[in-house]
Design a protein around this motif. Structure first.
Motif, PDB file in Angstrom:
ATOM      1  N   UNK A  56      33.957  -6.906 -17.802  1.00  0.00           N
ATOM      2  CA  UNK A  56      34.461  -5.634 -18.313  1.00  0.00           C
ATOM      3  C   UNK A  56      34.257  -5.491 -19.815  1.00  0.00           C
ATOM      4  N   UNK A  57      33.964  -6.601 -20.499  1.00  0.00           N
ATOM      5  CA  UNK A  57      33.797  -6.568 -21.956  1.00  0.00           C
ATOM      6  C   UNK A  57      32.336  -6.638 -22.384  1.00  0.00           C
ATOM      7  N   UNK A  58      31.446  -6.718 -21.431  1.00  0.00           N
ATOM      8  CA  UNK A  58      30.015  -6.798 -21.756  1.00  0.00           C
ATOM      9  C   UNK A  58      29.245  -5.880 -20.826  1.00  0.00           C
ATOM     10  N   UNK A  59      28.058  -5.525 -21.236  1.00  0.00           N
ATOM     11  CA  UNK A  59      27.234  -4.626 -20.428  1.00  0.00           C
ATOM     12  C   UNK A  59      26.180  -5.421 -19.661  1.00  0.00           C
ATOM     13  N   UNK A  60      26.066  -5.182 -18.348  1.00  0.00           N
ATOM     14  CA  UNK A  60      25.009  -5.841 -17.589  1.00  0.00           C
ATOM     15  C   UNK A  60      23.652  -5.283 -17.990  1.00  0.00           C
ATOM     16  N   UNK A  61      22.590  -5.994 -17.686  1.00  0.00           N
ATOM     17  CA  UNK A  61      21.261  -5.475 -18.016  1.00  0.00           C
ATOM     18  C   UNK A  61      20.985  -4.178 -17.264  1.00  0.00           C
ATOM     19  N   UNK A  62      20.245  -3.299 -17.887  1.00  0.00           N
ATOM     20  CA  UNK A  62      19.896  -2.037 -17.219  1.00  0.00           C
ATOM     21  C   UNK A  62      18.769  -2.237 -16.207  1.00  0.00           C
ATOM     22  N   UNK A  63      17.973  -3.294 -16.408  1.00  0.00           N
ATOM     23  CA  UNK A  63      16.934  -3.680 -15.454  1.00  0.00           C
ATOM     24  C   UNK A  63      17.169  -5.136 -15.085  1.00  0.00           C
ATOM     25  N   UNK A  64      17.328  -5.398 -13.811  1.00  0.00           N
ATOM     26  CA  UNK A  64      17.575  -6.754 -13.318  1.00  0.00           C
ATOM     27  C   UNK A  64      16.294  -7.253 -12.656  1.00  0.00           C
ATOM     28  N   UNK A  65      15.700  -8.289 -13.228  1.00  0.00           N
ATOM     29  CA  UNK A  65      14.391  -8.774 -12.772  1.00  0.00           C
ATOM     30  C   UNK A  65      14.528  -9.998 -11.876  1.00  0.00           C
ATOM     31  N   UNK A  89      24.980  -6.630  -6.466  1.00  0.00           N
ATOM     32  CA  UNK A  89      25.829  -5.442  -6.317  1.00  0.00           C
ATOM     33  C   UNK A  89      27.272  -5.830  -6.004  1.00  0.00           C
ATOM     34  N   UNK A  90      27.447  -6.846  -5.142  1.00  0.00           N
ATOM     35  CA  UNK A  90      28.792  -7.332  -4.841  1.00  0.00           C
ATOM     36  C   UNK A  90      29.467  -7.875  -6.085  1.00  0.00           C
ATOM     37  N   UNK A  91      28.691  -8.563  -6.914  1.00  0.00           N
ATOM     38  CA  UNK A  91      29.231  -9.103  -8.155  1.00  0.00           C
ATOM     39  C   UNK A  91      29.743  -7.979  -9.049  1.00  0.00           C
ATOM     40  N   UNK A  92      28.958  -6.950  -9.219  1.00  0.00           N
ATOM     41  CA  UNK A  92      29.352  -5.836 -10.070  1.00  0.00           C
ATOM     42  C   UNK A  92      30.568  -5.092  -9.497  1.00  0.00           C
ATOM     43  N   UNK A  93      30.563  -4.907  -8.182  1.00  0.00           N
ATOM     44  CA  UNK A  93      31.687  -4.240  -7.542  1.00  0.00           C
ATOM     45  C   UNK A  93      32.971  -5.042  -7.720  1.00  0.00           C
ATOM     46  N   UNK A  94      32.870  -6.366  -7.658  1.00  0.00           N
ATOM     47  CA  UNK A  94      34.048  -7.216  -7.825  1.00  0.00           C
ATOM     48  C   UNK A  94      34.606  -7.138  -9.237  1.00  0.00           C
ATOM     49  N   UNK A  95      33.751  -6.746 -10.201  1.00  0.00           N
ATOM     50  CA  UNK A  95      34.169  -6.617 -11.586  1.00  0.00           C
ATOM     51  C   UNK A  95      34.509  -5.167 -11.955  1.00  0.00           C
ATOM     52  N   UNK A  96      34.502  -4.283 -10.965  1.00  0.00           N
ATOM     53  CA  UNK A  96      34.785  -2.883 -11.234  1.00  0.00           C
ATOM     54  C   UNK A  96      33.693  -2.197 -12.019  1.00  0.00           C
ATOM     55  N   UNK A  97      32.453  -2.666 -11.845  1.00  0.00           N
ATOM     56  CA  UNK A  97      31.327  -2.136 -12.625  1.00  0.00           C
ATOM     57  C   UNK A  97      30.295  -1.446 -11.734  1.00  0.00           C
ATOM     58  N   UNK A  98      30.767  -0.801 -10.679  1.00  0.00           N
ATOM     59  CA  UNK A  98      29.858  -0.146  -9.747  1.00  0.00           C
ATOM     60  C   UNK A  98      28.967   0.875 -10.446  1.00  0.00           C
ATOM     61  N   UNK A  99      29.491   1.509 -11.445  1.00  0.00           N
ATOM     62  CA  UNK A  99      28.709   2.538 -12.160  1.00  0.00           C
ATOM     63  C   UNK A  99      27.606   1.934 -13.023  1.00  0.00           C
ATOM     64  N   UNK A 100      27.638   0.617 -13.192  1.00  0.00           N
ATOM     65  CA  UNK A 100      26.656  -0.039 -14.053  1.00  0.00           C
ATOM     66  C   UNK A 100      25.629  -0.857 -13.272  1.00  0.00           C
ATOM     67  N   UNK A 101      25.500  -0.558 -11.986  1.00  0.00           N
ATOM     68  CA  UNK A 101      24.493  -1.259 -11.188  1.00  0.00           C
ATOM     69  C   UNK A 101      23.113  -0.960 -11.768  1.00  0.00           C
ATOM     70  N   UNK A 102      22.339  -1.997 -12.106  1.00  0.00           N
ATOM     71  CA  UNK A 102      21.048  -1.782 -12.770  1.00  0.00           C
ATOM     72  C   UNK A 102      19.953  -1.362 -11.795  1.00  0.00           C
ATOM     73  N   UNK A 103      18.825  -0.977 -12.336  1.00  0.00           N
ATOM     74  CA  UNK A 103      17.623  -0.847 -11.522  1.00  0.00           C
ATOM     75  C   UNK A 103      17.072  -2.246 -11.292  1.00  0.00           C
ATOM     76  N   UNK A 104      16.460  -2.446 -10.150  1.00  0.00           N
ATOM     77  CA  UNK A 104      15.961  -3.772  -9.791  1.00  0.00           C
ATOM     78  C   UNK A 104      14.434  -3.787  -9.821  1.00  0.00           C
ATOM     79  N   UNK A 105      13.915  -4.833 -10.403  1.00  0.00           N
ATOM     80  CA  UNK A 105      12.465  -5.056 -10.439  1.00  0.00           C
ATOM     81  C   UNK A 105      12.195  -6.380  -9.747  1.00  0.00           C
ATOM     82  N   UNK A 106      11.302  -6.378  -8.760  1.00  0.00           N
ATOM     83  CA  UNK A 106      10.979  -7.589  -8.019  1.00  0.00           C
ATOM     84  C   UNK A 106       9.520  -7.951  -8.245  1.00  0.00           C
TER      85      UNK A 106
END
Length: 351
Positions: A56-65, A89-106
């Motif tokens: 909740x105190x840091x921002x996840x990456x906007x692109x998750x590689x 996605x489960x990790x972010x949801x568990x932290x209440x950060x659903x709105x910050x789910x990044x775009x994924x690059x594979x």
């Protein structure tokens, strides 16, 4: 420049492409079952321990590689990738950060001779990620520094970068005369294979340490043998005594040997290492000998064609099927000497 490391020479023997009875896509049922079995284990590790800005105190990456090393032609790589995305996605949801789910690059990696055309033709139409192919040996650098958040590789790290030179040298005490593999060979042959494996793992971990961000994960499913088991006790792959120059570049490591390589590298912590139980992951009848021999044919045909010739393939695997029926390889699996194990590594702070 670092990019020059991408040119590292490595032997390449891709899995059979296409959709025929001996193709990797049709014969990799066991691999698929193991990946499915480990899904919950990996998700648990991600939810509990992945911490690259996931708070909740840091921002996840906007692109998750995500990179899948040794992806082959599918479909197993797609299942693994989807599982990783769900875990994040489960990790972010568990932290209440659903709105910050990044775009994924594979980033799908395999040797340049891999059938990437088939891989990309079979990409899921409903995928939730941007896809790209990265050809090259994973024993050298493949990606820019600190550019990856997650690396996955299943059933690939038993392939060596090359056959150990000593086992093909007639003047060497490690010359593997009359055999194509190191099991049941002299100690000098076994040590040559082990030394090649240690060198390869050193190169592999050094490259990944530069490519993975601090806190990033690496997850491997590895074919190996139990700790304390001598290679001669674990069974061989093919037997063809008339082909002295042919050797299979595969090494079956133990969990202890792999952990030792990770500790020697020093850049990753072992978050989880778990031997996977045969009875839960086989998912197929061990006594169906084609289920044993077809995957072996899918994996080794390219190597045999390159080193010996295409004309021997049918006869060789007909003989191999008969041998499997005699030996009943499931007895080796049931003995607990051969195994698959899951490893989860986490990139330490810069070091």
């Amino acid at each position: 420049m670092e990019a020059k490391e991408n040119c590292k020479s490595s032997a390449a023997y891709p899995m059979n492409s296409g959709d025929g009875p001996y193709s990797y896509a049709k014969t990799s049922t066991f691999q698929k079952t193991v990946i499915h079995f480990t899904k919950e284990l990996v998700q648990k590790e991600v939810v509990e321990k992945l911490d690259i800005g996931f708070s909740s105190t840091a921002s996840p990456p906007t692109i998750f590689s995500i990179a899948d090393l040794g992806c082959s032609v599918g479909p197993n790589t797609f299942s693994a990738v989807e599982s990783i995305i769900e875990a994040v996605e489960l990790k972010l949801q568990s932290q209440g950060l659903t709105s910050k789910i990044p775009e994924f690059q594979v980033l799908f990696n395999d040797h340049a001779s891999n059938d990437f055309n088939m891989l990309f033709k079979s990409l899921p139409s409903n995928r939730r990620y941007y896809a790209a192919g990265v050809p090259g040996s994973f024993y050298g650098r493949l990606f820019p520094e600190a550019s990856l958040h997650f690396i996955h590789s299943s059933f690939a790290l038993h392939w060596l970068s090359r056959v150990p030179k000593a086992v093909t040298d007639k003047s060497s005490p490690a010359w593997n005369k009359g055999r194509v593999y190191y099991s049941n060979s002299r100690d000098e042959v076994i040590e040559a294979y082990k030394a090649q494996y240690q060198k390869d793992m050193e190169d592999f971990l050094q490259a990944r340490a530069k490519e993975v961000v601090c806190g990033g994960f690496m997850v491997f499913i590895i074919m190996g043998i139990a700790n304390g088991i001598h290679p001669s006790e674990a069974g061989g792959i093919v037997s063809e005594e008339t082909v002295d120059s042919f050797n299979i570049p595969i090494y079956m490591t133990t969990p202890h040997e792999f952990e030792t390589a990770v500790k020697r590298n020093g850049c990753f912590s072992v978050e989880r290492m778990e031997v996977l139980p045969h009875e839960k992951v086989n998912g197929v009848a061990n006594n169906d000998h084609q289920i044993i021999t077809y995957p072996m044919r899918s994996a080794l045909t390219g190597l045999i064609k390159q080193e010996i010739g295409e004309e021997i393939v049918d006869e060789l695997f007909d003989l191999y099927l008969k041998k499997v029926e005699e030996v009943y390889l499931s007895s080796i699996l049931d003995s607990g000497k051969s195994l698959s194990f899951l490893v989860v590594l986490k990139r330490k702070a810069s070091h």
